[in-house]
Design a protein around this motif. Structure first.
Motif, short mmCIF file in Angstrom:
data_model
loop_
_atom_site.label_atom_id
_atom_site.label_comp_id
_atom_site.label_asym_id
_atom_site.label_seq_id
_atom_site.Cartn_x
_atom_site.Cartn_y
_atom_site.Cartn_z
N VAL A 225 19.49 -12.57 -21.18
CA VAL A 225 19.93 -13.73 -21.94
C VAL A 225 19.54 -14.98 -21.15
N ARG A 226 18.83 -15.91 -21.81
CA ARG A 226 18.51 -17.16 -21.13
C ARG A 226 19.59 -18.19 -21.44
N PHE A 227 20.24 -18.68 -20.40
CA PHE A 227 21.33 -19.61 -20.64
C PHE A 227 20.80 -21.02 -20.82
N SER A 228 21.31 -21.69 -21.87
CA SER A 228 20.90 -23.07 -22.11
C SER A 228 22.06 -23.80 -22.75
N GLU A 229 22.47 -24.92 -22.16
CA GLU A 229 23.60 -25.66 -22.71
C GLU A 229 23.26 -26.21 -24.09
N ASP A 230 22.01 -26.65 -24.28
CA ASP A 230 21.63 -27.19 -25.59
C ASP A 230 21.84 -26.15 -26.69
#
Ligand SMILES: [Zn+2]
Ligand SMILES: [Zn+2]
Length: 789
Positions: free
Chosen positions: A544-549
């Motif tokens: 899973v690639r974490f991204s706040e956006d």
């Protein structure tokens, strides 16, 4: 566990207590909780214990560092107390985070949950050891093994990781009588003092004349045999290999295979011992430098070359490991590999491709498992030694397992079984490898040795969910130990997830600064959004690639769902209407929701909520909110009574049926918002006691084949109004649409404010053709007359 339903046990990975959770753990546990909630809604009695792993080195290291004390210089009982206090503090933070994230463990109280350092858990760990001891599966040995200086203990192969590092390859030469000196390349010149032989490949023609001769080791004046062995690689360095006790695992085997006498040169504290002569007492790295200096001085160093080396490191501390012979207890594992391969092939893996990680590891296991550790904060090895003859004895297995601390307790027996004397016993001081404890988690979760009734009912239906990084440790050891203890496979399902990485796909770590603390995100966007994010972002087993956006985008969907719920809640819930009494449009909507359920359930059954999350979001937002609600709200409100009472009730019924289905479908992933909606509208017992949606065979409609046409037609109306500067509410006198949409006519009239809808193409050229945005075909709209100014 007395509901009469089948018990489904989720063998939760007990998190290790080492401060606040990171993003990866948050995602991991919410994914596992989604499985538990799904199975509960599918009618299982779900046994989902909260386990906390507290044994082992990290807490010892933290206590030593924070309090500036040394473990071995502190009284043992006192040190254990300090560790325990520290763990209790860390545990509170993690348990609060679990609650905030909606992880629905059986209970957060002591009952049903476990701490791996509790007397109750340790008693069972010790009992399982006594059992395999009695079965003859444990033996002591002093073979060289992986040794970590920082941890001060032997570690198992499964705990060794490899890292590519730059190193210097040093070329030196050994004198050989009557021949040219033999050239050697080595990265470990400090081990010259421990050299036992020089190996050359039997086919290497450069060295044929050297076979059987002896070489003189520089500086240390040792004479060592030159042996023809296929383990020397002709293309590496000079093709001649220096064999020392012990540079690596190959050296260990070389000494054993050729019966060479080892010269141990490195002490357990990471310094050189007396075998190193004037270098004794130096740390390994310092000794290496000093030996190189001496070689240069004596003109024995021919050249140096930079190279890349695969270095074995300790899994926990990252320290390069050495091979040191210490007395340790070993658990037999090599003899079980064939049976474990069979189990690996017969157990269901989700996703199935992660089975290979286990199989690769099983094929690499070649030595038995050293299980004794020279540490304090672990489960004590329950052995006492006879003061007269030294015989090792374990307590008898009898009734409820008991917890023993041999370093401070007398044994529960007085007579030595071997010599028969009663001269007292000395307790073992070592503890177990922590995998000895955590590998019993599944058994302990189903009451092994404590609750026979539960064990009989629950063993055999256990899911092991875990990360791919601990397949060769936690998964492997659990399978091995369960096989040794029960003769059976531990699990019937194994679920292996990927990792959470940063936006660029890089591993997250505090030191890289790409591992933000997760709880502020949970506060900002909500636990449901965080959980939904974990489901949406990757298929099972992938990273899973974490991204706040993207997380922020997910929280917009949660708001959308809430608004949908609020809208639908404005209408009463009619008593169960029959499907065939509903309007054709409502039958179509229910058929669409039915199709969504049909698409998601097979993935949910494979414990993969990635595609289901995408499907449910797509249906809820793109079809239900954007089109269906807009289309049937005119009928649901029916303010100017263009619709009959039946048609209005049909709309109410349908809106609630769809909302009810969506919330139940999403409940395992986003438990808070769905429960709130469900409790207020449908059942105050809450959503998590409801059944998961299943396909309703009645809900069928041939109209679903026109769904895309309908969506496109709506878009065309909106596009026309937008492009001609009309408000979306502006009425239109007439429009021509596809005749396939005839059943929707009345709802579409209300939706777009069209006074008259006709089908096909108009003859009149006052109509404006609007092409459907993403398909062939057009609609034709008669623009409203412009009012004169
Ligand atoms: Zn270590
Ligand atoms: Zn004895």
């Amino acid at each position: 566990m007395d509901s009469g339903k089948k018990i489904y046990t989720v063998d939760t990975p007990p998190p290790y207590m080492s401060g606040p959770m990171h993003v990866g753990q948050v995602t991991h546990y919410t994914q596992i909780d989604t499985i538990a909630r799904y199975k509960r809604m599918r009618g299982f009695e779900v046994n989902f214990p909260l386990g906390i792993d507290r044994n082992g080195l990290p807490v010892e290291v933290r206590v030593e560092k924070d309090l500036k004390i040394s473990m071995r210089a502190t009284p043992r009982a006192e040190f254990l107390e300090l560790c325990k206090n520290r763990l209790n503090e860390d545990e509170k933070i993690v348990i609060d985070a679990f609650k905030r994230l909606g992880i629905a463990f059986n209970t957060y109280e002591d009952k049903g949950s476990y701490r791996t350092d509790s007397p109750r858990f340790r008693a069972v760990t010790q009992a399982t050891f006594i059992d395999i001891w009695n079965k003859g599966l444990v033996y002591p040995d002093a073979r060289p093994n992986n040794w970590c200086f920082d941890c001060g203990t032997t570690i198992a192969d499964a705990e060794v990781e490899y890292s590519e590092r730059p190193t210097t390859l040093n070329y030196l030469h050994f004198e050989v009588e009557g021949l040219n000196p033999i050239k050697i390349a080595t990265t470990r010149p400090e081990l010259l003092c421990a050299c036992g032989a020089v190996f050359v490949h039997p086919d290497d023609e450069r060295y044929t004349t050297y076979h059987g001769k002896t070489a003189k080791v520089p500086i240390f004046d040792l004479e060592v045999p030159i042996i023809a062995s296929p383990s020397a690689q002709m293309e590496f360095g000079t093709g001649a290999l220096m064999v020392c006790s012990y540079g690596d695992q190959n050296d260990v085997m070389a000494f054993r295979d050729h019966a060479l006498a080892p010269i141990p040169a490195v002490s357990p504290d990471g310094t050189m011992n007396e075998a190193a002569g004037e270098y004794s007492g130096m740390k390994i790295g310092d000794a290496r430098k000093a030996v190189l200096e001496e070689l240069k001085k004596r003109n024995l160093l021919d050249k140096q070359e930079q190279s890349i080396q695969r270095v074995p490191l300790c899994w926990r501390s990252g320290t390069p490991i050495e091979f040191i012979a210490m007395d340790e207890y070993y658990v037999k594992q090599v003899q079980f590999i064939d049976e474990l391969l069979k189990i690996a092939n017969e157990t269901t893996f989700y996703p199935s491709f992660h089975r290979q990680i286990l199989i690769d590891w099983l094929n690499r296991v070649s030595v038995d498992w050293p299980v004794s550790r020279r540490r304090y904060y672990g489960t004590e090895i329950p052995i006492w030694y006879c003061n007269s003859c030294g015989e090792a004895s374990v307590p008898e297995l009898d009734g409820e397992p008991k917890y023993y601390q041999p370093w401070r307790e007398d044994p529960p027996f007085t007579k030595c079984p071997k010599c028969g004397k009663e001269e007292g016993f000395t307790g073992e001081e070592r503890t177990f490898d922590t995998w000895m404890d955590s590998s019993t988690s599944a058994l302990q979760a189903v009451g092994y040795l404590r609750d026979d009734k539960l064990f009989k009912k629950a063993f055999g239906n256990i899911l092991r969910p875990q990360g791919k990084d601990i397949v060769r440790t936690w998964l492997y050891y659990s399978l091995l130990r369960t096989l040794q203890l029960t003769g059976k496979p531990a699990f019937n399902e194994i679920w292996v997830s990927g990792h959470v990485v940063d936006e660029n796909g890089e591993a997250m770590s505090k030191s890289k600064g790409n591992s933000p603390p997760p709880m502020p995100f949970v506060e900002k966007y909500g636990a449901d959004a965080m959980r939904m994010f974990g489901a949406l972002e990757a298929g099972l087993g992938s990273d899973v690639r974490f991204s706040e956006d993207r997380l922020a985008g997910v929280s917009k969907f949660m708001t959308k769902l809430w608004n949908v719920g609020r809208f639908v809640s404005m209408f009463p819930i009619p008593n169960g209407l029959k499907f065939e009494k509903l309007t054709l449009v409502d039958q179509w909507i229910l058929a669409e929701v039915n199709k969504m359920v049909e698409r998601i359930v097979p993935d949910c059954d494979m414990l993969d909520f990635h595609k289901p999350a995408i499907e449910i979001r797509g249906f809820t937002w793109n079809l239900f909110a954007d089109h269906v609600l807009e289309m049937i709200k005119g009928r649901a409100f029916n303010t100017d009574e263009k619709f009959s009472k039946d048609e209005q009730e049909s709309a109410w019924f349908t809106l609630h049926e769809v909302l009810n289905t969506i919330t139940r479908a999403l409940a395992p992933i986003t438990p808070y918002i769905t429960d709130k909606i469900y409790r207020e509208l449908y059942d105050e017992k809450g959503i998590h006691r409801q059944e998961y949606p299943t396909v309703n065979k009645e809900w069928k409609s041939s109209l679903t084949e026109h769904t895309e046409l309908l969506v496109q037609t709506n878009s065309a109306f909106w596009k026309f109004k937008r492009e001609t500067g009309l408000s979306l509410r502006q009425g239109l006198p007439e429009a021509f649409i596809s005749e396939n949409l005839q059943p929707w006519m009345k709802d579409l009239q209300a939706m777009h404010g069209v006074e008259r809808i006709s089908f096909g193409e108009p003859k009149d050229d006052k109509f404006v053709e609007v092409k459907l945005p993403e398909s062939e075909g057009s609609i034709y709209i008669l623009p409203p007359a412009v009012e004169p100014e």
